[in-house]
Design an enzyme around this catalytic site. Sequence first.
Site, PDB file in Angstrom:
ATOM      1  N   SER A 193      24.999  35.634 -22.075  1.00 23.17           N
ATOM      2  CA  SER A 193      24.810  36.963 -21.499  1.00 23.17           C
ATOM      3  C   SER A 193      25.978  37.303 -20.599  1.00 23.17           C
ATOM      4  O   SER A 193      26.637  36.410 -20.047  1.00 23.17           O
ATOM      5  CB  SER A 193      23.524  37.000 -20.674  1.00 23.17           C
ATOM      6  OG  SER A 193      23.690  36.278 -19.455  1.00 23.17           O
ATOM      7  N   ASP A 194      26.257  38.597 -20.425  1.00 30.09           N
ATOM      8  CA  ASP A 194      27.160  38.964 -19.348  1.00 30.09           C
ATOM      9  C   ASP A 194      26.465  38.610 -18.041  1.00 30.09           C
ATOM     10  O   ASP A 194      25.251  38.380 -17.982  1.00 30.09           O
ATOM     11  CB  ASP A 194      27.514  40.452 -19.407  1.00 30.09           C
ATOM     12  CG  ASP A 194      28.876  40.740 -18.785  1.00 30.09           C
ATOM     13  OD1 ASP A 194      29.342  39.931 -17.956  1.00 30.09           O
ATOM     14  OD2 ASP A 194      29.481  41.770 -19.119  1.00 30.09           O
ATOM     15  N   CYS A 195      27.240  38.547 -16.974  1.00 34.27           N
ATOM     16  CA  CYS A 195      26.730  37.933 -15.743  1.00 34.27           C
ATOM     17  C   CYS A 195      25.690  38.799 -15.041  1.00 34.27           C
ATOM     18  O   CYS A 195      25.983  39.923 -14.648  1.00 34.27           O
ATOM     19  CB  CYS A 195      27.909  37.590 -14.836  1.00 34.27           C
ATOM     20  SG  CYS A 195      28.989  36.367 -15.618  1.00 34.27           S
ATOM     21  N   ALA A 197      23.204  40.077 -16.543  1.00 32.70           N
ATOM     22  CA  ALA A 197      22.728  41.126 -17.445  1.00 32.70           C
ATOM     23  C   ALA A 197      21.252  40.965 -17.780  1.00 32.70           C
ATOM     24  O   ALA A 197      20.550  41.958 -18.005  1.00 32.70           O
ATOM     25  CB  ALA A 197      23.551  41.126 -18.738  1.00 32.70           C
TER      26      ALA A 197
END
Length: 644
Positions: A193-195, A197
């Site tokens: 995942s993006d941080c 997210a």
Amino acid sequence: MTVEEMAGQLRFDAPAIDRLGIPAYNWWNEGLHGLARSGTATMFPQAIALAAMFDTDIYKGLTLWAPNINIFRDPRWGRGHETYGEDPYLTAENGKAYVKGLQGEGKTLRTAACAKHFAVHSGPEALRHEFDAQVSEKELEETYLPAFEALVKDARVEGVMGAYNRVNGEASCVSGRLMDKLKEWGFDGYFVSDCWAIRDFHEHHHITNNAVESAALALTKGCDVNCGCTYANVLAALDEGLVTKEDIRKACVHLMRTRIRLGMFDDKTEYDDIPYDTVSCPEHKAVSLECAEKSMVLLKNNGILPLDENKLRTIAVIGPNSDSRTALEGNYNGTADRYVTFLEGIEDRFKGRVIYAEGCHLYKDRSSNLAKAGDRYAEAMAAAEAADIVILCVGLDAAIEGEEGDTGNEFSSGDKTDIRLPESQRILIDKIMKTGKPTVLVCAAGSSVNTECDPDALIHAWYPGSEGGKALAEILFGDVSPSGKLPVTFYESSELLPGFTDYSMKNRTYRYAENNVLYPFGFGLTYGNILCTSVEYRDNTAFVTVENKGNISCEDVIELYIRDYSEYAVRNVSLCGFERIKLEAGERITVKIPVSDRAFTAVGENGEIKRYGDRFTLYAGTHQPDEISSRLCGNDCVYTEINF
């Protein structure tokens, strides 16, 4: 491993499992244009500048959560300079080269590259945690997915990172539509995942009720590792029956597989004996310099360049980016052991007198908080009056265009409101131009900028890395000819752009532009005169005859564009090949450039990719085959008709 141990490994800061000899591991590392946030490293030009080289042979073993292969669809997006520009083909070619450079071709992965942000993500930054990007199936397959497909299928990228926003109602990190594409392409790496997210699922997207449900949704949909803290709730999700032990095990297997491929559990790998003095070594800095030289784009030249130093006694270097290290860096950057600013590069290269004046603050109305507005203009005008020529260094930096500031980001900036320079710089430019002194304007920025002036020469320098000042000086004095090409369209006005939140490609980028073009995609002047004189096509290959009709040795880029006349074709043309060349004065060669079958396909309204038409035109030139490029370059592309 126990289920508790496996669950712990799904965190980005995975703990050690001592009884199994598994060391702690933090998955988060950045390497967009050199190792970032980890001390001293070679600092290459920012990604958008690397794209301006139109040259895929540039990467020297960087690392991890990169590249950013999103499409730079709108010049206001703050993170656009992290990308390879607006074109899917150019983005894919640069991205593949980057991944192969990072991962190597040995038995053990050198590093594990990560394609981000999957897949429809390009601002607005302020809305990214809640925004729902609406795109058609045609636009998804035509613009947003091709680079990701190429990196998965052709470069075997080890990691893919999901984006913050939703796409057509589904959160990107758990989109069934997007996850199915990865399966279709044969992806066998890890998904991250993006941080923070996943936290957005319950806090902003409101597709779950709490962190436990968010963790369960992400894990069951295929997100292996969480950059953030939400996977601390995985065991709670297990207790509530929202996930199974097999869900946890499957993700853990993916992560351990990547660590095994990286040789983390081997006694020795082929990379273990690389000495520390390789870090920021002269050889690597020489590559950074070469990249900077090849990336700077000459947008205008009335003949003032290259400078004749024998006719100059005094040069005034003026502007807020003249002596700025920040203007060299971009974002997601490391720390160079030595920086050469534009001012320092000119001082090192020129034997006469160099006068420096800051001119103005980058964006404030005064340089000193205790002074009156416009406190440095008088000094700048005096410097200009005392000089034979002015090198006016303006532009932006990552404090003006960059990523939203939040818990997942190191610093704050965000999107641009328009494509103009800050008012303080517009006033400075106007004052300097009114002095009547010959002026070369150098703009350091990672995006489309309309400088709204008419200097004798205009260079777009991007964020050129630690050697940027040396590269600029070499170009100014003719030691090196500029040869960069724009990887994005430079627009005339932001008022004529579609709405920022509109992800439709209508009137965006060179493939769909209807108006509002200042400098076209693919444009860039040189000091030479390399022309394409003919092009032939057979057996998926373009045979381009090229001649240097100038009187100096010079590099340039041959660009191939295809026009499709079918009903589903893009409005204009599409880049389908390129080759950087170097020719001596008077030299004539024939260059072979592959043209893939994909170049002859279009995308139907339902997203189906196939060849719909039987008539095409293939163009070859050192620019795009549009009226503006031909006028600016003083020559036309050559072309051949192709019929199936």
